[in-house]
Design an enzyme around this catalytic site. Structure first.
Site, PDB file in Angstrom:
ATOM      1  N   CYS A  23      42.260 -44.506 -12.421  1.00 17.67           N
ATOM      2  CA  CYS A  23      42.966 -44.265 -13.816  1.00 17.67           C
ATOM      3  C   CYS A  23      43.644 -44.975 -13.922  1.00 17.67           C
ATOM      4  CB  CYS A  23      42.634 -43.016 -14.893  1.00 17.67           C
ATOM      5  SG  CYS A  23      40.630 -42.753 -14.784  1.00 17.67           S
ATOM      6  N   ASP A 436      80.435 -38.494   7.728  1.00 15.04           N
ATOM      7  CA  ASP A 436      81.528 -38.242   7.775  1.00 15.04           C
ATOM      8  C   ASP A 436      81.863 -37.201   7.613  1.00 15.04           C
ATOM      9  OD1 ASP A 436      84.008 -39.251   6.453  1.00 15.04           O
ATOM     10  OD2 ASP A 436      83.724 -37.632   4.624  1.00 15.04           O
ATOM     11  N   ASP A 635      80.024 -37.577   0.902  1.00 13.17           N
ATOM     12  CA  ASP A 635      80.375 -36.677   0.039  1.00 13.17           C
ATOM     13  C   ASP A 635      79.631 -37.420  -1.806  1.00 13.17           C
ATOM     14  OD1 ASP A 635      82.489 -38.153  -1.103  1.00 13.17           O
ATOM     15  OD2 ASP A 635      84.401 -37.623  -0.677  1.00 13.17           O
ATOM     16  N   ASP A 639      82.307 -42.660  -0.387  1.00 14.35           N
ATOM     17  CA  ASP A 639      81.397 -43.344   0.208  1.00 14.35           C
ATOM     18  C   ASP A 639      80.321 -43.878   0.131  1.00 14.35           C
ATOM     19  OD1 ASP A 639      83.062 -42.113   3.023  1.00 14.35           O
ATOM     20  OD2 ASP A 639      81.961 -40.343   2.597  1.00 14.35           O
TER      21      ASP A 639
END
Length: 750
Positions: A23, A436, A635, A639
């Protein structure tokens, strides 16, 4: 008639008669074939379809009705109301399925016992015709009462040449009753040994399929526990303050700007700012951190968190669907409704599966009618019915969405928001994690530790200059300088001719003096002599501190050193990633000496420092060209280019809506352990999907040939249609039960 709209609208529909996986493709195809529909994605596990279109809900419902599916809109913006409606419908469906199952099975067993004890179930006389004729009519009534939905849905689908699970059930049980009815009506047209009736089989098949559906509904309910727990975090009422009056109103009625009184033990109803009072707030539901957070006027508070000690007044800022908790719930819900690539493959297979099964059933019946033993007609009928019944692809359709619902929900309960199924599938293959530094390996709460002036320049003037410019920046180091100036109660100066140098620093005019604040690259680019200050920067860097130069016109007048504490668990978490066979890289805009000092403390061997946003992007691209599957952890704001380029972007955030929207995965726990947990849950969920798909494929791969009678020449064994119905029903329950094993993540190995 529905109307076309001028704007793109998101609509969620509940499909009431979606019977099986086949379906899914038909519903999606019916909607996506219209120009006004941007996208339509169905989640078979909860029978909902999410549609982005220029049509109103009425028109979308009409489209589905034309291809045989009944839909209703999940109209409320309140997700808790939507889920409550689905739960009510599920409870009603469960009760109906159980009632129908019991009636059909009990009647079938009585019929079978009568045939075994008092009769042979063969039509050998006029008396047999009368007795079984009456029983056949009663059987038809029971079948209609307990299984009419199968026949109605199959009829609707066949009108549009569509096939689904209901088609198989209707054909199998319908032919069983029709065959038996013909034997009763004209027994002389059948060989003596072929005059067997199968009324009990027809009704018991319907009973066991209904039972399987009921168990599936009950098990499905457990898979939504994570969403329900999130919903339970929401407060129901709030006490708003208007002058001397305090009024209790539903949270849904709150408006931006309302002043709300929060007492000890209260759930904070919406996002806002503390306006008056002091307290400690338990934010563990958001961050996973058990220690309550001190709050004072001006601090933000988040809906769903719990006030601990003091009482305070807060001002509502984000209400309704704009709160962090609402974003989290919507994010989890959307991810659960998404489809990874492996799930789309299952849908494609299911869409052609039913017609193929019908062809196999017909082919098997022909073979048995030509080459089978006597009574050939009976054997051909039994084989065709058994193939139709055992082959229903429900388990195949549930394999992926059930695992996603449980896995993504379990991750959410640990502060890990996975935004889509594709991200989850890709995360299971991550080979390199790029981190980072600031706010990821470190706490992201830097503080000024040292100010070093040159040639007798005033320390307070240096700080005032730097803070006046840095107040224009959102960088964590900039915030540290501004906060330090505020603590010294230094007034900020008017800024003119502001310039931002990406990845290097900023400059502006203050009191007609050109001031620049930034790293060594900025000093070099602006041709500012900085050799005398560079030694001081290097000395601080060895201690793991980051320093910025402050220049007036063409000379450096001082250095501000800032320390950002390393997270307590970063070293341990990075060791876990290494143990998983994952390469870890630190990629930071900070200077190389500071970056290497931090990396050494946490056990990172590869460091790329002084990276601009473009360089970060280039590093991710280079790693991908080396066939690495890269996760970028940052963060979620600074970035963003690297996060977008990475195979999987992971945002370390405080649960803000920006962080949630900026990456494929958002970590509400400010811990690198959550990165490893994200990869673990992705691997476990994908493994669970593969287990489900393997089980479903194996079930059908072996079940259909056995039902077709391939073992009969060797063993004399032929599968009974009733046994096939039991096997088919419980295959779906097995898939759901296996998916719910993911709830044991972080409790035991899965």
């Amino acid at each position: 008639m529905g109307k076309e709209q001028t704007s793109l609208t998101a609509t969620r529909l509940l499909i009431e008669n979606a019977g099986c996986a086949s379906c899914v493709a038909k519903i999606e195809s019916a909607l996506n074939s219209h120009d006004g529909v941007e996208s339509a994605v169905m989640n078979f596990a909860d029978r909902s379809v999410s549609v982005s279109s220029y049509y109103d809900s009425t028109h979308l419902i009409e489209i589905l009705d034309k291809v045989g599916y009944q839909a209703r809109e999940l109209a409320s913006d309140d997700l808790s109301e939507q889920i409550e409606l689905q739960q009510q419908l599920d409870q009603k469906a469960f009760r109906n399925q159980i009632a129908h199952a019991l009636i059909a099975i009990v009647f079938g067993v009585i019929l079978m016992l009568y045939g075994m004890v008092f009769d042979s179930m063969l039509i050998l006389s006029n008396n047999d015709q009368i007795v079984w004729g009456v029983l056949g009519i009663i059987t038809l009534a029971v079948m209609f009462f307990t299984g009419s939905h199968f026949f109605v849905n199959a009829g609707r689908s066949l009108r549009y040449l569509q096939f689904n699970m209901d088609t198989l059930i209707a054909l199998g049980t319908g032919f069983a009753w029709i065959y038996s009815g013909l034997v009763v009506a004209i027994p002389e047209s059948f060989p003596m040994v072929a005059r067997h009736v199968y009324f009990e089989a027809a009704v018991m098949i319907i009973g066991f399929i209904n039972l399987g559906k009921a168990l599936e509904i009950r098990a499905r309910g457990k898979s939504s526990e994570a969403i329900n727990k999130l919903l339970n975090l929401q407060a129901k009422t709030a006490s708003i303050v208007k002058g001397d009056l305090e009024i209790v109103i539903p949270v849904a009625s709150l408006k931006q700007g309302d002043v709300i009184r929060i007492r000890p033990g209260d759930k904070i109803p919406v996002d806002g700012v503390l306006a008056e009072g002091l307290s400690y707030v338990d934010e563990s539901m958001l961050t996973g951190e058990p220690t309550p957070v001190a709050k004072q006027p001006g601090d933000s508070v988040v809906g769903g968190t719990v006030n601990q000690q003091g009482a305070f007044l807060m001002r509502a800022e984000q209400v309704g669907s704009e709160t962090v908790l609402a974003h989290i719930i919507a994010s989890v819900r959307n991810a659960q409704n998404s489809k990874p690539e492996i799930g789309r493959l299952a849908d494609q297979i299911s869409s052609v599966f039913v017609p193929v099964v019908i062809m196999i059933a017909i082919f098997s019946a022909i073979i048995w009618s030509l080459f089978g033993p006597e009574p050939k007609v009976t054997y051909a009928f039994v084989v065709a019915t058994t193939v139709l019944i055992i082959a229903c692809p429900c388990a195949l359709g549930l394999a992926t969405p059930m695992s996603l619902i449980v896995g993504i929900g379990r991750a959410a309960s640990k502060g890990i928001l996975i935004r889509q199924g594709d991200a989850l599938q890709t995360a299971s293959k991550i080979s390199t994690v790029v981190l980072d530094k600031t706010g990821t390996v470190t706490e992201g709460k830097p503080k000024v530790t040292h100010i070093d002036t040159i040639d007798g320049f005033s320390e307070s003037t240096l700080l005032q200059y730097a803070a006046s410019i840095e107040v224009m920046s959102e960088h964590p180091l900039a915030r540290a300088i501004v906060e330090h100036a505020k603590s010294k109660k230094l007034p900020l100066l008017k800024v003119e001719n502001f310039n931002l140098y990406t990845g290097a620093g900023i400059s502006a005019e203050l009191n007609q003096k050109r001031i620049a604040v930034g790293n060594e690259k900025l000093m070099t680019d602006l041709k500012i002599a900085h050799q005398k200050a560079a030694l001081r920067v290097d000395q601080q860097a060895i201690l793991g501190k980051t320093s910025v130069f402050v220049a007036e016109h063409d000379r450096v007048v001082g250095v501000i050193s800032i320390a950002d504490p390393i997270r307590k668990d970063s070293k341990e978490a990075i060791a876990v990633l290494h143990a998983m066979g994952i390469s870890v890289v630190m990629l930071t805009g900070d200077n190389s000496i500071t970056a290497k000092a931090v990396a050494e403390k946490v056990g990172i061997l590869k460091v790329i420092a002084e990276a601009t946003p473009q360089k970060k992007l280039d590093v991710i691209t280079k790693l991908q060209s080396q066939n690495e599957v890269v996760a970028m952890v940052g963060d979620g704001i600074n970035d963003s280019p690297a996060l977008a380029k990475a195979n999987v972007g992971i945002a370390m955030g405080e649960g803000t809506d920006i962080a949630i929207e900026s990456a494929d995965i958002t970590l509400l726990r400010n811990s690198l352990h959550a990165v490893a947990d994200s990869i673990s849950v992705s691997k476990a969920t994908l493994r669970n999907i593969k287990q489900n798909l393997f089980g479903a494929f194996i079930y059908n791969s072996f079940g259909i040939p056995i039902a077709a009678g391939v073992l009969y020449p060797f063993t004399g064994m032929l599968l009974n249609p009733v046994v096939a119905a039991i096997a088919m029903a419980f295959s779906s329950v097995t898939v759901v039960a296996n998916s719910n094993r993911l709830n044991r993540l972080w409790k035991s190995n899965v």
